[in-house]
Scaffold this motif. Structure first.
Motif, mmCIF file in Angstrom:
data_model
loop_
_atom_site.group_PDB
_atom_site.id
_atom_site.type_symbol
_atom_site.label_atom_id
_atom_site.label_comp_id
_atom_site.label_asym_id
_atom_site.label_seq_id
_atom_site.Cartn_x
_atom_site.Cartn_y
_atom_site.Cartn_z
ATOM 1 N N THR A 247 44.265 -43.529 44.618
ATOM 2 C CA THR A 247 45.134 -42.558 45.285
ATOM 3 C C THR A 247 45.905 -41.787 44.219
ATOM 4 O OG1 THR A 247 45.355 -43.969 47.225
ATOM 5 C CG2 THR A 247 46.991 -42.233 46.945
ATOM 6 N N VAL A 248 45.867 -40.459 44.325
ATOM 7 C CA VAL A 248 46.495 -39.588 43.324
ATOM 8 C C VAL A 248 47.622 -38.815 43.990
ATOM 9 C CG1 VAL A 248 46.116 -37.737 41.657
ATOM 10 C CG2 VAL A 248 44.298 -39.391 42.113
ATOM 11 N N LEU A 249 48.796 -38.781 43.320
ATOM 12 C CA LEU A 249 49.980 -38.074 43.820
ATOM 13 C C LEU A 249 50.265 -36.876 42.930
ATOM 14 C CD1 LEU A 249 52.540 -38.023 45.709
ATOM 15 C CD2 LEU A 249 53.685 -39.371 43.913
ATOM 16 N N GLY A 250 50.402 -35.692 43.540
ATOM 17 C CA GLY A 250 50.721 -34.490 42.788
ATOM 18 C C GLY A 250 52.164 -34.476 42.325
ATOM 19 N N ARG A 251 52.388 -33.976 41.085
ATOM 20 C CA ARG A 251 53.745 -33.952 40.529
ATOM 21 C C ARG A 251 54.040 -32.613 39.863
ATOM 22 N NH1 ARG A 251 55.606 -39.078 37.260
ATOM 23 N NH2 ARG A 251 57.489 -37.825 37.493
ATOM 24 N N SER A 252 53.476 -31.543 40.401
ATOM 25 C CA SER A 252 53.698 -30.227 39.804
ATOM 26 C C SER A 252 53.398 -29.150 40.828
ATOM 27 C CB SER A 252 52.797 -30.038 38.568
ATOM 28 O OG SER A 252 52.855 -28.720 38.099
ATOM 29 N N GLN A 253 54.065 -27.984 40.677
ATOM 30 C CA GLN A 253 53.756 -26.830 41.505
ATOM 31 C C GLN A 253 52.635 -25.992 40.899
ATOM 32 O OE1 GLN A 253 55.006 -27.882 44.492
ATOM 33 N NE2 GLN A 253 55.175 -25.685 44.836
ATOM 34 N N VAL A 254 52.091 -26.440 39.764
ATOM 35 C CA VAL A 254 50.819 -25.910 39.280
ATOM 36 C C VAL A 254 49.725 -26.629 40.051
ATOM 37 C CG1 VAL A 254 49.258 -25.681 37.313
ATOM 38 C CG2 VAL A 254 51.725 -25.436 36.980
ATOM 39 N N PRO A 255 48.869 -25.932 40.789
ATOM 40 C CA PRO A 255 47.839 -26.626 41.566
ATOM 41 C C PRO A 255 46.991 -27.547 40.677
ATOM 42 C CG PRO A 255 47.943 -24.314 42.204
ATOM 43 C CD PRO A 255 48.835 -24.468 40.993
ATOM 44 N N PHE A 256 46.952 -28.837 41.027
ATOM 45 C CA PHE A 256 46.156 -29.804 40.273
ATOM 46 C C PHE A 256 44.724 -29.756 40.771
ATOM 47 C CE2 PHE A 256 44.344 -33.965 39.424
ATOM 48 C CZ PHE A 256 44.655 -34.121 38.086
ATOM 49 N N PRO A 287 40.837 -33.507 45.360
ATOM 50 C CA PRO A 287 41.280 -32.349 46.151
ATOM 51 C C PRO A 287 42.533 -31.722 45.538
ATOM 52 C CG PRO A 287 40.714 -34.179 47.577
ATOM 53 C CD PRO A 287 40.674 -34.714 46.177
ATOM 54 N N VAL A 288 42.704 -30.427 45.708
ATOM 55 C CA VAL A 288 43.825 -29.706 45.091
ATOM 56 C C VAL A 288 45.154 -30.294 45.578
ATOM 57 C CG1 VAL A 288 44.940 -27.475 44.823
ATOM 58 C CG2 VAL A 288 42.453 -27.612 44.895
ATOM 59 N N LEU A 289 46.045 -30.578 44.617
ATOM 60 C CA LEU A 289 47.328 -31.212 44.923
ATOM 61 C C LEU A 289 48.484 -30.377 44.404
ATOM 62 C CD1 LEU A 289 46.521 -34.893 43.848
ATOM 63 C CD2 LEU A 289 46.475 -33.970 46.168
ATOM 64 N N LEU A 290 49.610 -30.417 45.140
ATOM 65 C CA LEU A 290 50.891 -29.897 44.679
ATOM 66 C C LEU A 290 51.902 -31.044 44.701
ATOM 67 C CD1 LEU A 290 51.057 -26.450 46.524
ATOM 68 C CD2 LEU A 290 50.610 -26.834 44.095
ATOM 69 N N THR A 291 53.147 -30.753 44.390
ATOM 70 C CA THR A 291 54.183 -31.776 44.344
ATOM 71 C C THR A 291 54.252 -32.555 45.650
ATOM 72 O OG1 THR A 291 55.473 -30.380 42.851
ATOM 73 C CG2 THR A 291 56.633 -32.173 43.943
ATOM 74 N N ASP A 292 54.186 -33.891 45.534
ATOM 75 C CA ASP A 292 54.291 -34.840 46.650
ATOM 76 C C ASP A 292 53.076 -34.859 47.573
ATOM 77 O OD1 ASP A 292 56.750 -35.724 45.770
ATOM 78 O OD2 ASP A 292 57.875 -34.296 46.988
ATOM 79 N N ASP A 293 52.022 -34.104 47.269
ATOM 80 C CA ASP A 293 50.755 -34.258 47.996
ATOM 81 C C ASP A 293 50.011 -35.463 47.434
ATOM 82 O OD1 ASP A 293 51.330 -31.966 49.389
ATOM 83 O OD2 ASP A 293 50.026 -30.676 48.191
ATOM 84 N N ASP A 294 49.306 -36.213 48.274
ATOM 85 C CA ASP A 294 48.484 -37.309 47.757
ATOM 86 C C ASP A 294 47.139 -37.344 48.475
ATOM 87 O OD1 ASP A 294 49.459 -38.209 50.197
ATOM 88 O OD2 ASP A 294 49.604 -40.293 49.548
#
Length: 383
Positions: A247-256, A287-294
């Motif tokens: 499980t991956v959690l996004g930590r940036s407003q740069v699209p991961f 999948p593309v992630l932003l801050t707090d998306d997982d």
């Protein structure tokens, strides 16, 4: 003929004055102005307002210091405002680079120009190095790809508003405000996340503007630069002999837009140095992630791992191919390896008389043949 000429003159006289009056009315209804100013010796902001869309205007900003009855222009910046919509307050931000500043009074002078025509002008006076202490103090400011955090400590119990700004050049890309914040005696940190997308590897400025309510409505501003980068972290993993997941959690407003790489290595039992043999590696896009998306990413091994102990290595790879995080764990499999006697048919190793669930090899076939012979003999005897 004269009558026709007279009618034509009357028509022209009646039309052209009306046209000129309409043009004048349009000019008179245009309301574009400098609505608000602020400055200290580090940064400034100018808020513009117009009742109609504007573009190709120019903002001229000067920092002025009185000097024995004269004025000393310390710095001047001129830049285009770009386009901005009607009936919307638009803030432009700039930064000074003043060395060896002297204590005393200063003035920010701003002019809004259309070509060389002055549409609006305004001034803001402030004092640098005053002995009067503010009720609040900025202890630290940390902007990053997620958002911005400011640490404040009170000199006295205070109520205040904090405006957070994401700045690119002179443009405020995003702003939000926390109103009626309060501090009594203990320092505290205040944070917000950026509500807009950032560009990878680009430099921005995070700025806060704090308005203290009393004894008068004073302001404190602070700014720091940062470089936006894609970022994420692995928060949970699962593994067995059939596959693995993370499980991956996004930590940036740069699209991961990175990848996960799952690699399995079999540990050697008789090796004293913990050596391992590579078994398989699977790469899967996140999948593309932003801050707090997982998101949870799952993979399956090509073949189930046979009995043994395996080292599982999971790498989280960023947009630029850099490894952001690496995790390791163990897979224990008790799945037996295929028996040699259970080889693929045709290999020469299979048994010629396989047993079904209830019998001995070859017994069912022999018993069937004998029974058929007895039945035929009885049939002949009866006839």
């Amino acid at each position: 003929m004269k009558a026709l000429f007279f009618i034509l003159v009357l028509f022209l006289v009646s039309v052209f004055p009306a046209y000129a009056a309409d043009t004048s009315q349009v000019d008179e209804t245009r309301q574009v102005r400098i609505a608000e100013l602020y400055s200290d010796l580090e940064s400034y902001d100018v808020t513009l307002y117009s009742n109609q869309p504007e573009e190709d205007l120019t903002l001229e900003v000067s920092l002025v210091r009185p000097d024995r009855g004269n004025e000393e222009v310390i710095a001047t910046q001129t830049f285009p405002t770009g386009s901005f919509p009607a009936n919307t307050r638009v803030m432009k931000v700039g930064f000074w680079n003043i060395r060896n500043a002297e204590r005393g009074a200063y003035t920010l002078r701003a002019r809004l120009l259309d070509q060389k025509k002055v549409l609006s002008e305004s001034e803001y006076d402030f004092v640098y190095g005053s002995n009067s202490a503010s009720r609040l103090q900025v202890d630290d400011l940390v902007p990053n790809s997620e958002g911005i955090t400011v640490a404040l400590s009170p000199n006295q119990a205070s109520l205040f508003d904090i405006e957070y700004m994401l700045v690119d050049g002179h443009d405020v890309l995003y702003s939000t405000k926390t109103e009626k914040g309060s501090l009594t005696s203990v320092p505290e940190a205040f944070s917000v996340s950026w509500g807009t997308l950032l560009e990878n590897n680009k430099e921005y400025t995070g700025r806060v503007k704090i308005q203290v309510y009393s004894p008068d409505r004073g302001f404190i501003a602070s700014a720091e630069n940062f470089t936006a980068v894609d970022d994420a972290e692995i928060t949970d993993i699962y593994e067995d002999e059939t596959g693995a997941s993370a499980t991956v959690l996004g930590r940036s407003q740069v699209p991961f837009e990175g990848n996960l790489v799952f690699s399995a290595y079999e540990l050697q039992e008789n090796s004293g140095n913990g050596s391992s043999v590579f078994v398989e590696s699977v790469r899967e896009k996140v999948p593309v992630l932003l801050t707090d998306d997982d998101e949870t990413v799952e993979v399956a091994w090509t073949e189930r791992l046979t009995a043994g102990v395996y080292r599982l290595e999971i790498e989280l790879v960023g947009n630029n191919g850099d490894v952001i995080e690496r995790r390791e764990t163990i897979i224990e499999s008790d799945l037996s390896a295929p028996n040699a006697s259970e080889a693929v048919p045709g290999s020469g190793n299979e048994s010629s008389g396989k047993n079904d669930e209830n019998g001995i090899p070859g017994f069912s076939v022999a018993f069937g043949v004998a029974g058929l012979a007895v039945a035929l003999a009885l049939f002949k005897k009866l006839h």
